[in-house]
Design a protein around this motif. Structure first.
Motif, short mmCIF file in Angstrom:
data_model
loop_
_atom_site.label_atom_id
_atom_site.label_comp_id
_atom_site.label_asym_id
_atom_site.label_seq_id
_atom_site.Cartn_x
_atom_site.Cartn_y
_atom_site.Cartn_z
N TYR A 337 -11.02 6.61 1.79
CA TYR A 337 -10.63 5.85 2.99
C TYR A 337 -10.15 4.44 2.62
CZ TYR A 337 -11.08 3.21 7.32
OH TYR A 337 -10.83 2.39 8.40
N GLU A 340 -6.78 4.54 0.97
CA GLU A 340 -5.73 4.77 1.96
C GLU A 340 -5.41 3.47 2.70
OE1 GLU A 340 -4.70 7.32 6.02
OE2 GLU A 340 -6.62 7.64 4.99
N TYR A 352 -9.88 12.39 -1.24
CA TYR A 352 -10.25 13.17 -0.06
C TYR A 352 -10.50 14.64 -0.44
CZ TYR A 352 -9.30 9.70 3.64
OH TYR A 352 -9.35 8.62 4.48
N HIS A 367 -12.72 18.47 7.77
CA HIS A 367 -12.15 17.17 8.13
C HIS A 367 -11.53 16.49 6.92
CE1 HIS A 367 -11.73 13.18 9.89
NE2 HIS A 367 -12.42 12.69 8.89
N ARG A 370 -8.34 18.17 5.76
CA ARG A 370 -7.20 17.80 6.61
C ARG A 370 -6.69 16.40 6.27
NH1 ARG A 370 -10.12 20.68 10.61
NH2 ARG A 370 -11.21 18.79 11.23
N GLN A 371 -7.59 15.50 5.93
CA GLN A 371 -7.18 14.16 5.56
C GLN A 371 -6.34 14.19 4.29
OE1 GLN A 371 -7.80 12.86 8.48
NE2 GLN A 371 -8.56 10.95 7.62
N ARG A 374 -2.92 15.66 5.10
CA ARG A 374 -2.09 14.70 5.84
C ARG A 374 -1.42 13.71 4.89
NH1 ARG A 374 -3.51 9.72 7.23
NH2 ARG A 374 -5.72 10.12 6.80
#
Length: 381
Positions: A337, A340, A352, A367, A370-371, A374
């Protein structure tokens, strides 16, 4: 049948039997028998004094078991001491039962199960369904716990901190089966707050209310996680937030800060922000500093690193994260996080994906996956 009434009377009835000389395990069995009998009899013939009725039936069941158990012959004199039926003196044994169920000789899982059974009034089947284990497994767990605390004398003040940890464990189980454990934990903590004046009890109740207020927005209709920053704040329970903040303010005014009050203060700051962008991260970092001082918990320092990243920028957050053991749960997810936020999308995507492989639950794994996906569709700088 008023199930809520039965559950509210359970700890008082159990406490009376224990004070009359029954050991905890035998008393708890007798109370459960009385509850079953109440479910059978009360719909057609409701008693004028429900608590007195339960005490009378439970005590007789206890005496019947005492007579039948040759290993307990030494307690036969209790047979002659059966009190006359009638109104039961109003004595609140709830606090004593809390301390007994949170006895330090019990494992956390056993303490939670015993608290739900003895104080919460839940059946073994309900507890087993909530924890997604076979009923026989839960019955064995509760039986072992009852044997452990049988004969324990509570002639010294109990450890409030242990009781609160057990209640927090119940709360964090959330919801599964036919028992809403988060709501049950709030009910039990309210009950505890009514019989003990302690700022940390108030702090835990405030924390539960503030977290529970966001519950409806934590997952999407498909069951996927919704991060705090993306939750629909219009759907938060403002009544629970207002109650939690009020309880917290009263507790903090006593100037006896504890870890649950500090956690509740952080939750209150999140709840108070109209939007994620208006969150007072500087003050949240200060509360994490207090919490770290109180607990010296590495998970607290991990969460503090996220707050520092929001308050002072992702580089500062990564610097705080670098001081921590990278084997901590969620360490890799936090690093992803912060990278990013710092614009290093390639590193963030890799982390991730790595965090997803380490995730302890399927929901969290999905979750994080998916991060990663993305970010892999976006160019890094």
């Amino acid at each position: 049948m008023d199930e809520a009434l039965l559950r509210s009377l359970t700890p008082g009835v159990l406490g009376i039997l224990v004070r009359r000389g029954a050991d905890f395990a035998a008393a708890e069995d007798a109370v459960q028998d009385a509850l079953v009998e109440a479910v059978r009899v009360w719909p057609a013939d409701p008693p004028r004094d429900p608590k007195g009725w339960l005490v009378t039936v439970a005590w007789r069941r206890f005496l019947d078991a005492t007579r039948a158990d040759t290993a307990r012959r030494r307690r036969e004199d209790l047979v002659d001491e059966e009190p006359e039926p009638g109104p039961v003196p109003s004595v609140d044994d709830t606090l004593r039962l809390y301390f007994l169920c949170a006895h330090p000789s019990l494992t956390p899982s056993s303490a939670v199960a015993l608290t739900l059974r003895a104080v919460g009034g839940l059946t073994t089947r309900q507890i087993a369904r909530a924890y997604l284990v076979p009923e026989a497994t839960m019955a064995q767990r509760i039986s072992r716990a009852k044997r452990t605390v049988s004969g324990v004398r509570l002639d010294r003040p109990g450890d409030v901190a242990t009781v609160l940890r057990v209640l927090y464990l119940v709360f964090n189980e959330g919801y599964s089966g036919d028992v809403d454990l988060a709501a049950e934990a709030i009910r039990l903590t309210r009950q505890l707050a009514a019989v003990i004046d302690h700022p940390e009890v108030a702090g835990l109740l405030a924390l539960m209310l503030l977290h529970h207020a966001r519950r409806a927005t934590r997952t999407a209709p498909d069951g996927s996680l919704v991060p705090l920053a993306e939750q629909d704040r219009d759907r938060w329970d403002t009544g629970a937030i207002a109650e939690g903040v009020g309880i917290l303010q009263t507790a903090l005014a006593r100037d006896r800060l504890g870890e649950f009050q500090a956690q509740a203060a952080i939750a209150a700051l999140h709840a108070d922000a109209p939007t994620a962008g208006e969150t007072d991260w500087v003050q949240i970092v200060e509360w994490y500093d207090e919490l770290a001082r109180l607990t010296d918990n590495p998970v607290v320092r991990l969460n503090r690193a996220v707050a520092v990243g929001e308050a002072d920028g992702p580089r500062a957050g990564l610097a705080a994260l670098a001081e921590l053991d990278d084997s901590l749960p969620r360490h890799t997810a936090v690093a992803a996080y912060l990278h990013e936020r710092d614009g290093d999308l390639a590193t963030a995507a890799r982390l991730y994906a790595e965090a997803a492989r380490k995730a302890s639950s399927l929901t969290e794994r999905d979750h994080l996956t998916r991060q990663a996906a993305r970010l892999n569709t976006r160019p890094s700088r």
